[in-house]
Write a protein that holds these residues in place. Structure first.
Motif, PDB file in Angstrom:
ATOM      1  N   PRO A 289       0.798  -1.233   0.000  1.00 38.43           N
ATOM      2  CA  PRO A 289       0.000   0.000   0.000  1.00 38.43           C
ATOM      3  C   PRO A 289       0.831   1.283   0.000  1.00 38.43           C
ATOM      4  CG  PRO A 289      -0.293  -1.212   2.072  1.00 38.43           C
ATOM      5  CD  PRO A 289       0.508  -2.080   1.166  1.00 38.43           C
TER       6      PRO A 289
ATOM      7  N   ARG B 157      -5.451  -1.272   5.564  1.00 42.00           N
ATOM      8  CA  ARG B 157      -4.476  -1.011   4.512  1.00 42.00           C
ATOM      9  C   ARG B 157      -4.939   0.125   3.589  1.00 42.00           C
ATOM     10  NH1 ARG B 157      -0.756  -5.404   3.728  1.00 42.00           N
ATOM     11  NH2 ARG B 157      -0.838  -5.165   1.472  1.00 42.00           N
ATOM     12  N   LYS B 158      -6.245   0.315   3.458  1.00 42.06           N
ATOM     13  CA  LYS B 158      -6.753   1.435   2.663  1.00 42.06           C
ATOM     14  C   LYS B 158      -6.409   2.759   3.333  1.00 42.06           C
ATOM     15  CE  LYS B 158     -10.558  -0.842   0.279  1.00 42.06           C
ATOM     16  NZ  LYS B 158     -11.994  -0.884   0.069  1.00 42.06           N
TER      17      LYS B 158
ATOM     18  N   TYR C 221      -2.766   3.441   2.719  1.00 42.56           N
ATOM     19  CA  TYR C 221      -2.627   4.000   1.369  1.00 42.56           C
ATOM     20  C   TYR C 221      -3.038   5.474   1.378  1.00 42.56           C
ATOM     21  CZ  TYR C 221      -3.523   5.059  -3.524  1.00 42.56           C
ATOM     22  OH  TYR C 221      -3.517   5.656  -4.761  1.00 42.56           O
TER      23      TYR C 221
ATOM     24  N   SER D  85       2.457   1.771  -3.532  1.00 40.42           N
ATOM     25  CA  SER D  85       1.392   2.141  -4.457  1.00 40.42           C
ATOM     26  C   SER D  85       0.961   3.597  -4.248  1.00 40.42           C
ATOM     27  CB  SER D  85       0.200   1.197  -4.261  1.00 40.42           C
ATOM     28  OG  SER D  85      -0.833   1.515  -5.135  1.00 40.42           O
ATOM     29  N   ALA D  86       0.804   3.992  -2.996  1.00 37.75           N
ATOM     30  CA  ALA D  86       0.377   5.362  -2.671  1.00 37.75           C
ATOM     31  C   ALA D  86       1.406   6.386  -3.132  1.00 37.75           C
ATOM     32  CB  ALA D  86       0.141   5.493  -1.166  1.00 37.75           C
TER      33      ALA D  86
END
Length: 183
Positions: free
Chosen positions: A88, A134-135, A138, A91-92
């Protein structure tokens, strides 16, 4: 032709949702690959025990531009932590960098001539939290990275703002008048 960006720094803090501990606090250096930022970037390419560095990628075979090197601020002690950094958070960071190019914050014409070093914080307890959102990890890293880039490229806060706030704002983790932590 765009002005050469040699050495700009920025930081940001974005707090997590209640009880998550997924605060994000990137500190970044952005600059031309031919200057001091590029030299620092190249010097960080080697690995050291407990400090796995990696490029920000959006997906396999999709390294973001400007090239962005993620450097953890905490010693990595588990695969679970590596999975957060390489999942995460990676990706972020990659999405934030690319969105800054799309939005014109980072000049598109300089995307291949700049590099970014992003020192990143993930609280060690996140790696052992079975209920970790995890969101949210992120979200905080995406928002904080975008803000750090904006600040770096706009020289924010300005010296005028810093001077004006010198005696109005204190560090969140230390009160110089009492010598105590404010947390």
């Amino acid at each position: 032709m765009s002005e050469t960006i040699w050495f700009r720094t920025g930081e940001a803090t974005v707090f997590s949702s209640e009880g998550q501990g997924t605060d994000a606090m990137p500190e970044i250096l952005i600059g031309d690959i031919k200057g001091p930022a590029g030299h620092a970037f190249a010097n960080l390419m080697g690995q050291t025990a407990g400090h796995t560095r990696m490029f920000a990628i959006r997906a396999c075979n999709q390294q973001v531009r400007p090239a962005t090197l993620m450097v953890p601020k905490v010693t990595i002690k588990s695969n679970a932590y590596v999975n957060l950094l390489g999942g995460p958070v990676q990706s972020a960071v990659a999405d934030a960098v690319l969105d800054c190019v799309i939005e014109g914050v980072i000049p598109r014409i300089q995307a291949n001539d700049l590099c970014i070093i992003a020192m990143l914080w993930i609280a060690p307890e996140c790696a052992t939290n079975p209920d970790l959102d995890r969101k949210d990890l992120y979200r905080t890293n995406y928002e904080a990275m975008k803000l750090a880039i904006h600040r770096a490229l706009s020289n924010s806060p300005s010296i005028e703002e810093l001077i004006a706030n010198r005696h109005k704002i204190s560090h969140e983790m230390y009160d110089p008048e009492t010598g105590e932590s404010q947390w």
